[in-house]
Design a protein around this motif. Structure first.
Motif, short mmCIF file in Angstrom:
data_model
loop_
_atom_site.label_atom_id
_atom_site.label_comp_id
_atom_site.label_asym_id
_atom_site.label_seq_id
_atom_site.Cartn_x
_atom_site.Cartn_y
_atom_site.Cartn_z
N ASN A 23 -14.21 -1.81 7.30
CA ASN A 23 -14.23 -3.05 8.24
C ASN A 23 -13.78 -4.15 7.34
N PRO A 24 -12.62 -4.35 6.65
CA PRO A 24 -12.53 -5.37 5.72
C PRO A 24 -12.61 -7.00 6.49
N GLY A 25 -12.04 -7.00 7.58
CA GLY A 25 -12.18 -8.12 8.35
C GLY A 25 -13.76 -8.74 8.68
N ARG A 26 -14.61 -7.60 8.77
CA ARG A 26 -15.88 -7.99 8.98
C ARG A 26 -16.69 -8.35 7.54
N THR A 27 -16.41 -7.46 6.66
CA THR A 27 -17.25 -7.51 5.39
C THR A 27 -16.62 -8.69 4.41
N TRP A 28 -15.55 -8.62 4.46
CA TRP A 28 -14.96 -9.59 3.61
C TRP A 28 -14.64 -11.05 4.05
N PHE A 29 -14.68 -11.30 5.48
CA PHE A 29 -14.25 -12.56 6.04
C PHE A 29 -15.40 -13.07 7.15
N ARG A 30 -15.36 -12.23 8.11
CA ARG A 30 -16.31 -12.69 9.41
C ARG A 30 -17.87 -12.75 9.02
N LYS A 31 -18.32 -11.95 8.34
CA LYS A 31 -19.99 -12.15 7.89
C LYS A 31 -20.06 -13.44 7.11
N TYR A 32 -19.11 -13.85 6.27
CA TYR A 32 -19.16 -15.15 5.39
C TYR A 32 -18.86 -16.39 6.52
N TYR A 33 -18.08 -16.25 7.30
CA TYR A 33 -17.69 -17.16 8.17
C TYR A 33 -18.81 -17.47 9.12
N ASP A 34 -19.61 -16.46 9.59
CA ASP A 34 -20.80 -16.55 10.43
C ASP A 34 -21.77 -17.34 9.91
N VAL A 35 -21.99 -17.04 8.66
CA VAL A 35 -22.97 -17.84 7.84
C VAL A 35 -22.69 -19.23 7.65
N PHE A 36 -21.38 -19.33 7.45
CA PHE A 36 -20.81 -20.80 7.29
C PHE A 36 -21.18 -21.57 8.57
N GLU A 37 -20.92 -20.98 9.47
CA GLU A 37 -20.93 -21.48 10.96
C GLU A 37 -22.54 -21.94 11.22
N ARG A 38 -23.36 -20.86 10.80
CA ARG A 38 -24.85 -21.30 11.07
C ARG A 38 -25.58 -21.49 9.80
N VAL A 39 -25.07 -22.17 8.84
CA VAL A 39 -25.61 -22.04 7.54
C VAL A 39 -26.90 -22.78 7.57
N ASP A 40 -27.22 -23.74 8.74
CA ASP A 40 -28.65 -24.38 8.80
C ASP A 40 -29.73 -23.22 9.04
N THR A 41 -29.41 -22.07 9.59
CA THR A 41 -30.46 -21.24 10.26
C THR A 41 -30.20 -19.92 9.59
N GLU A 42 -29.09 -19.60 8.97
CA GLU A 42 -29.20 -18.18 9.03
C GLU A 42 -29.14 -17.69 7.23
N ARG A 43 -29.37 -18.83 6.38
CA ARG A 43 -29.58 -18.44 5.11
C ARG A 43 -30.38 -17.62 4.63
N GLY A 44 -31.76 -17.62 5.26
CA GLY A 44 -32.71 -16.50 4.82
C GLY A 44 -32.21 -15.14 5.26
N ARG A 45 -31.85 -14.97 6.77
CA ARG A 45 -31.26 -13.65 6.96
C ARG A 45 -30.21 -13.11 6.21
N PHE A 46 -29.48 -14.12 5.90
CA PHE A 46 -28.36 -13.39 5.12
C PHE A 46 -28.68 -12.90 3.77
N LEU A 47 -29.40 -13.81 3.14
CA LEU A 47 -29.81 -13.44 1.59
C LEU A 47 -30.82 -12.11 1.53
N GLU A 48 -31.64 -11.91 2.62
CA GLU A 48 -32.29 -10.78 3.02
C GLU A 48 -31.75 -9.50 3.02
N PHE A 49 -30.60 -9.67 3.84
CA PHE A 49 -29.60 -8.48 3.82
C PHE A 49 -29.07 -8.05 2.59
N GLU A 50 -28.38 -9.14 2.13
CA GLU A 50 -27.72 -8.94 1.03
C GLU A 50 -28.53 -8.37 -0.43
N LYS A 51 -29.77 -8.80 -0.28
CA LYS A 51 -30.65 -8.19 -1.50
C LYS A 51 -30.46 -6.62 -1.43
N TRP A 52 -30.64 -6.03 -0.41
CA TRP A 52 -30.33 -4.52 -0.08
C TRP A 52 -28.92 -4.26 -0.03
#
Length: 802
Positions: free
Chosen positions: A323-352
Motif C-alpha cells: 500500500n505505497p500510497g499509505r506507507t510512502w505518503f499518507r502516513k507522513y502527511y497525517d503527521v505533518f497535519e497533526r505535528v503538534d500532537t502526533e510526534r510521540g505516537r509516530f516515533l513510537e511506532f517507527e521505532k518498531w
C-alpha cells in the motif's frame, strides 16, 4: 506411430497431439481436444474473473472517492466566492497558511531527524523489544546446547496490577518477519495488557537482531520448547501455558505444537499465514510473489549477497509496497497535519517499524520453500530437519484462530484453509481429539489484531476469559461468535457462543479452489530454479562477497539510507533541533477552514488516490500475468504432483482407525465420570451451539467438582475424546448403555441433575435439548424433569470431600 496419449493429469499437453491418424479414433481425438479447450477456457475464466473484480473494485472505490473530492472542491469554491470574501481576506488567509506550513515543515523535518537518530540508537542497543512493560530475561537462547538468538522474557506487571502464579501463564510469540519483537505488548490494550489485567503471568519470546552462526528454524523450535518447559516449571500449580502466535509467530506456534505436542496448553493464532496458496481472486496480490519474482531463488541470492545473512529490511519493503500510497505518503502527511500532537505516537511506532532484523540463509529459505512457496505445513509435508516431518494432526491442544476480512497481509483463507487441507473432514478432527475454534472479524486490519484497537481488545478479552472453558468442549470444529448485548464502552457486556461447524462451513469453502492449482507449478519451478542457482550461480555470487561488502550493502538498503539521510549524521540536519525549538515557541496554528488548507487537503487526497490507482492497476496486471503464465494446461501438467489435493478417507476407513476401535470397545465400560461426560456430549450434539455461560458451568463441573477434580488434565481430555468417539460412531449404543455405567439409583439421580444443571433453566432450553434430557431420565428410570436445577449438585459433595 502415435506420440499422442490419452489426455489426463499424467500426460504432457505439449505432446498430446496425434501424429498417426490410426492411433486414436475420432471420438478419442474429440475428447482430448475438448479437454484441452476446457483447460484453456479455465485460464480465460480465471484471468477474466480477476480482471472483472479488479476493475469493478477500481470503478466503485475510486468513483466514490472522486465524487467526494468533487463535492469538497465545490464546497471550497463556494467558500472562496462568498460575498464576505475579498482579495484582502484571501491575502490574510494566504499569509497565515504560508506561516503555518513553514512552521510545520520545520517541525516535520525535526520529527524525521529524530526518527533517524532513534533508528541508529535502537540498532546500537541491539534492537531490544519495544514493549512498554518492564521485563527480565529468564532464558537466553544463545546459551542453549543448540544456540539461537531467541530469549524468553518475563513481563513485570505495572504498578497496581497483580498476577497469580496459579493462574494459567501466557507465552506470546511475536513474528520475526523483518521487524523486531514487542508489537504484541506495544500498547496497554494489547495482548500483554489484557492477560496481565486478568491476573495471568505473561512471558514473551523475543530475539536479538543478529542470528547465531549456523542457526536454523529447528534450533528456534527447540528453544521455544525449552521456554515453554521453563514456564511450566515456574508455575507447577497452573494449567499448561497458553501460547499466542502473532502473524508469522502463528505458524511458528503450530510448529512448536506439532513438534512438542505434550508441553503446551491452548494455541492462539492471530492473523497467521498458514495456508499461503489461498486467497481471493481479485485481491491478495502478495501470494503471487513467488511465481513472478523467482520463488526461493530470491532469498538465496539476497542471503548470499549478505554473506550468508538475509536482511529483513527487504521483507519490510515488501510490506510497504502493498500500500505505497499509505506507507510512502499518507502516513507522513497525517503527521505533518497533526505535528503538534502526533510526534510521540509516530516515533513510537517507527521505532518498531524501523528495527530491521536479520535471518540466516537456512532460516529464510526454509520459510519460503516450506511455507510461502511449498505450502507444506498445511499438507503435513514440511520437514523441520532431515527425517523430521511436521504433522499438525499431532497437536493435542485446542487451537483458536483469529482472522479478519480487513487483513490484507493474511487473508481469511490463508488463516483458515489449512484446516481443510490438514484434515479429511470435521470427523477426523474429532477422531484426533482436537478442538479447533475460529473467529472471523469483518474489518480489523492486520496490525490491529494484536496491537491497540478497541475491536481487537474485545476479541482478546473474550479469548482470555474463555480459554479456561474451551478445553471442556468436545473435540470438533467450532466458530466462536461474539455478540454485543448490553452496555456501552468499557461497561459493554458480550455473549459468546460456540457453534459447531463442518469444514464446508469455513469461509470461502463454497468459492472452490481452482485458483490454487497454478501454485503447484510455482512450487516445482521454484525448486528447479533453486537447484540451478545453487549449482551454476551461487559459487560466483559467494566468491564476490565479503563480510565488509555485505555490511555496506545493508547500510545502503533504501529504507536504512532514507533514515540515515534524515538524521543528525547528515550535517545539514544539525540546525533542526534549535530551529524546531524556536518554531514551537512561536507556533500559531492556522484555522481549519482556511481555504488554502482545504485546497491542500484536496491535493493530498488526490495525490494519495493517484498512488492507489497505480497500485490497483499494478495488482490487476500482477494477478492476470500470474494466471496467464501458471494456469495454462502446460503449467498445470508441470506442477501436477505439487497441488493441494489429498486422498480423503471414507467413513468406513475412519471407523477402522485404532482410536475409534479402541473407544468402541469401551462403550459399556466406565462409571459416573464417563456417564456424565457422555451425556454432556450428547446434549451438545443435540443443540449444535454451546453458549459460554453453559460451557462455563460445564467447565466448573469437570474441573472444580469431585470426582472430576481429582483427574489430571490429560486424563480428563482422554475421557472426553473417547466418549466423543463413542457418541459419533455408536450413538444409539451410547444412549442404551448409560444404565450400565450408572448402577445405583443415587448415581443416576445425581448424574441427571448434573447434566440438567449445565444447560440451565428448563424454559430456556431448545426443544431438542429438553427432549434429550427427558430421554436420559427415561433410560435411567427417573421421573421426567419438571423443576429447574439452579445450583451445582456436586458442590456440596466437593466441599465435604475437602
Amino acid at each position: 506411430m502415435a506420440f499422442g496419449l490419452p489426455h489426463g493429469d499424467n500426460v504432457n499437453p505439449f505432446f498430446s497431439v496425434v501424429t498417426d491418424g490410426n492411433a486414436w479414433t475420432a471420438r478419442q481425438r474429440a475428447v482430448a481436444l475438448t479437454a484441452q479447450l476446457s483447460e484453456w477456457s479455465a485460464v480465460g475464466e480465471l484471468t477474466s474473473k480477476a480482471a472483472g473484480r479488479h476493475f469493478n473494485n477500481i470503478s466503485a472505490t475510486h468513483g466514490e472517492r472522486l465524487r467526494g473530492t468533487f463535492n469538497a472542491l465545490t464546497g471550497l469554491v463556494a467558500e472562496i466566492t462568498k460575498p464576505k470574501s475579498s482579495p484582502f481576506s484571501l491575502l490574510g488567509d494566504a499569509r497565515a497558511y504560508a506561516t503555518d506550513r513553514a512552521q510545520r515543515a520545520i517541525l516535520m523535518a525535526d520529527v524525521l531527524r529524530e526518527r533517524g537518530d532513534n533508528f541508529f540508537a535502537h540498532e546500537a542497543a541491539g534492537c531490544p523489544p519495544v514493549l512498554i512493560y518492564d521485563y527480565e530475561v529468564v532464558v537466553d537462547g544463545r546459551k542453549l546446547e543448540r544456540p539461537c538468538n531467541y530469549m524468553l522474557l518475563k513481563i513485570t506487571p505495572p504498578e497496581g496490577v497483580e498476577v497469580f502464579a496459579w493462574k494459567r501463564p501466557y507465552v506470546i510469540i511475536d513474528p520475526r518477519a523483518g521487524h523486531g519483537a514487542g508489537i504484541g505488548g506495544f500498547k496497554a490494550d494489547s495482548q500483554v495488557g489484557v492477560a496481565l489485567k486478568g491476573g495471568h503471568p505473561v512471558y514473551f519470546t523475543a530475539f536479538w537482531r543478529e542470528p547465531e552462526p549456523g542457526q536454523t528454524l529447528a534450533d528456534v523450535a527447540r528453544a521455544e520448547a525449552v521456554f515453554v518447559r521453563h514456564v511450566q516449571a515456574e508455575h507447577p500449580d497452573a494449567p499448561k501455558p497458553v501460547v499466542i502466535g502473532n502473524c508469522q509467530g502463528g505458524w511458528a506456534t503450530l510448529v512448536l505444537g506439532a513438534s512438542h505436542p505434550d508441553i503446551t496448553g491452548p494455541l492462539v493464532l492471530n492473523g497467521a499465514p498458514v495456508e499461503t496458496w489461498s486467497g481471493d481472486v481479485g485481491s491478495n496480490p502478495m501470494r503471487y510473489n513467488a511465481g513472478l519474482l523467482g520463488g526461493q531463488v530470491q532469498p538465496m541470492f539476497w542471503a548470499d549477497y549478505g554473506d550468508g545473512v538475509f536482511d529483513g529490511a527487504w521483507l519490510v519493503l515488501n510490506f510497504e509496497m502493498l500500500n505505497p500510497g499509505r506507507t510512502w505518503f499518507r502516513k507522513y502527511y497525517d503527521v505533518f497535519e497533526r505535528v503538534d500532537t502526533e510526534r510521540g505516537r509516530f516515533l513510537e511506532f517507527e521505532k518498531w517499524w524501523s528495527g530491521f532484523f536479520l535471518l540466516n540463509e537456512p532460516e529464510i529459505v526454509w520459510i519460503v520453500r516450506e511455507l510461502f512457496v511449498g505450502n507444506k505445513l498445511a499438507r503435513n509435508e514440511a520437514r523441520l530437519e532431515h527425517g523430521r516431518v511436521l504433522d499438525i494432526k499431532q497437536i493435542r491442544s485446542p487451537i483458536i484462530v483469529f482472522a479478519s476480512h480487513g487483513d490484507n497481509i493474511t487473508p481469511v483463507k490463508q488463516a483458515l484453509n489449512w484446516i481443510m487441507d490438514t484434515y479429511a473432514d470435521e470427523t477426523e478432527i474429532k477422531i484426533r481429539g482436537q478442538r479447533i475454534v475460529y473467529m472471523v472479524h469483518e474489518s480489523i486490519g492486520h496490525l490491529g489484531i494484536f496491537v491497540s484497537s478497541s475491536i481487537a481488545k474485545r476479541e482478546h478479552q473474550e479469548v482470555a476469559s474463555t480459554l479456561k472453558t474451551i478445553e471442556a468442549l468436545a473435540p470438533g470444529l467450532y466458530e466462536m461468535v461474539i455478540e454485543d448485548v448490553a452496555g456501552e464502552g468499557h461497561s459493554k457486556h458480550f455473549t459468546v457462543s460456540f457453534a459447531e461447524r463442518r469444514i464446508s462451513d469455513l469461509p470461502g469453502y463454497g468459492d472452490g479452489r481452482q485458483d490454487e492449482l497454478p501454485f503447484g507449478a510455482v512450487e516445482r519451478s521454484s525448486e528447479l530454479q533453486g537447484e540451478l542457482y545453487d549449482i551454476f550461480v551461487r559459487p560466483f555470487v559467494q566468491a564476490s562477497v565479503t563480510r565488509a561488502s555485505a555490511e555496506l550493502g545493508r547500510q545502503f538498503h533504501p529504507l536504512r539510507l532514507q533514515r540515515a539521510l534524515f538524521s543528525s549524521r547528515n550535517p545539514q540536519c544539525s540546525v533542526l533541533p534549535a530551529a524546531a525549538e524556536a518554531t514551537a515557541r512561536a507556533r500559531a496554528a492556522v484555522a481549519e477552514d482556511n481555504p488554502f488548507v482545504l485546497a491542500e487537503k484536496l491535493l493530498a487526497d488526490a495525490f494519495e488516490q493517484s498512488f492507489d490507482i497505480v497500485r490497483d492497476l499494478r495488482d490487476a496486471w500482477y494477478e492476470m500475468t500470474f494466471y496467464s503464465i501458471y494456469a495454462t494446461p502446460q503449467m498445470r501438467w508441470f506442477g501436477r504432483n505439487f497441488n493441494f489435493e489429498r486422498t480423503r478417507k471414507s467413513k468406513e476407513e475412519l471407523v477402522a482407525l485404532p482410536e475409534v476401535q479402541s473407544a468402541l470397545l469401551h462403550v459399556a465400560s466406565g462409571g459416573f465420570v464417563e456417564a456424565v461426560i457422555r451425556m454432556l456430549i450428547l446434549l451438545a450434539e443435540a443443540r449444535g451451539t454451546v453458549r459460554r455461560d453453559r460451557l462455563e458451568r460445564s467447565a466448573r463441573v469437570l474441573t472444580k467438582d469431585e470426582p472430576f477434580r481429582s483427574l489430571r488434565t490429560e486424563q480428563r481430555a482422554q475421557i472426553i475424546h473417547e466418549q466423543s468417539l463413542i457418541v459419533e460412531y455408536a450413538g444409539a449404543a451410547a444412549l442404551e448403555t448409560l444404565p450400565l455405567l450408572l448402577r445405583t439409583p443415587e448415581e443416576r439421580r445425581r448424574a441427571a441433575e448434573v447434566v440438567q444443571y449445565v444447560p440451565g433453566v428448563l424454559s430456556d432450553m431448545e426443544p431438542r435439548t429438553l427432549a434429550m434430557l427427558q430421554r436420559f431420565r427415561q433410560l435411567l428410570d427417573l421421573p421426567p424433569a419438571t423443576m429447574d436445577v439452579l445450583d451445582d449438585p456436586l458442590s456440596a459433595l466437593t466441599q465435604a470431600a475437602q
